[in-house]
Enzyme design. Structure first.
Site, mmCIF file in Angstrom:
data_model
loop_
_atom_site.group_PDB
_atom_site.id
_atom_site.type_symbol
_atom_site.label_atom_id
_atom_site.label_comp_id
_atom_site.label_asym_id
_atom_site.label_seq_id
_atom_site.Cartn_x
_atom_site.Cartn_y
_atom_site.Cartn_z
ATOM 1 N N GLU A 110 0.711 -1.282 -0.612
ATOM 2 C CA GLU A 110 -0.274 0.833 0.157
ATOM 3 C C GLU A 110 0.984 1.015 -0.177
ATOM 4 O OE1 GLU A 110 -4.291 0.156 2.468
ATOM 5 O OE2 GLU A 110 -2.719 -1.097 3.706
ATOM 6 N N TYR A 143 -10.951 27.996 1.037
ATOM 7 C CA TYR A 143 -11.097 26.537 1.041
ATOM 8 C C TYR A 143 -9.745 26.300 0.210
ATOM 9 C CZ TYR A 143 -14.877 27.501 -2.049
ATOM 10 O OH TYR A 143 -15.677 28.715 -3.179
ATOM 11 N N GLU A 164 -5.868 6.699 10.414
ATOM 12 C CA GLU A 164 -5.875 7.670 12.073
ATOM 13 C C GLU A 164 -5.115 8.429 12.311
ATOM 14 O OE1 GLU A 164 -8.177 4.052 13.065
ATOM 15 O OE2 GLU A 164 -6.375 4.393 12.050
ATOM 16 N N LYS A 204 -10.679 4.873 1.985
ATOM 17 C CA LYS A 204 -9.720 4.539 1.170
ATOM 18 C C LYS A 204 -11.302 3.713 0.187
ATOM 19 C CE LYS A 204 -5.487 3.052 2.845
ATOM 20 N NZ LYS A 204 -5.052 1.776 3.743
#
Length: 144
Positions: free
Chosen positions: A45, A77, A97, A122
């Site tokens: 990954e 933004y 996290e 994901k």
């Protein structure tokens, strides 16, 4: 002043306060920011990478832009998206996290937000079961 007169006075004061318009509370939301990143538990990954989708919410509270109509008086933004992309792509994290916390901390450090909420998803997680996506959310409050 008798207790009855005092109650009437307080009621009148409450009515006056209710008639005053409240300050607008501003929340900025960014949904579906799609970035190619290298985060994950497995080495594959982190090496190959994958797409993450980020949703963000910044509670600004009252801000001058509601009166001035100037982007300088609020949180831009577009700039937030650039900061999030930088944080998400400058290094690799094992967990969503930690990534979400790093993003939330940077946004709180860089902008005048009361709270920040970050969600990372994901869409194609590396698990052997069919799911639409997996995600992690982190909520942080400003110390000030």
């Amino acid at each position: 002043m008798s207790p009855d007169e005092n109650d009437e006075f307080e009621d009148d004061l409450d009515d006056e306060l209710e008639d005053e318009p409240s300050e607008p509370v501003v929340t900025i939301e960014i949904n579906g920011l799609s970035l190619y990143t290298h985060h994950g538990v497995s080495a594959a990954e982190r090496e190959v990478g994958q797409r993450l989708v980020l949703d963000l919410r910044l509670e600004v509270g009252d801000c001058d832009a509601t009166i001035t109509d100037r982007v300088e008086d609020t949180i831009d933004y577009g700039e937030v998206c650039q900061v999030v992309a930088l944080v998400a792509q400058q290094r690799s994290y094992r967990t969503l996290e930690r990534l979400c916390t790093a993003i939330a901390d940077r946004l709180l450090d860089q902008y005048d937000a009361e709270t920040v909420w970050v969600k990372a998803s994901k869409p194609e997680p590396p698990i052997p079961l069919p799911v639409d996506d997996v995600s992690v959310e982190v909520f942080r409050e400003s110390d000030g």
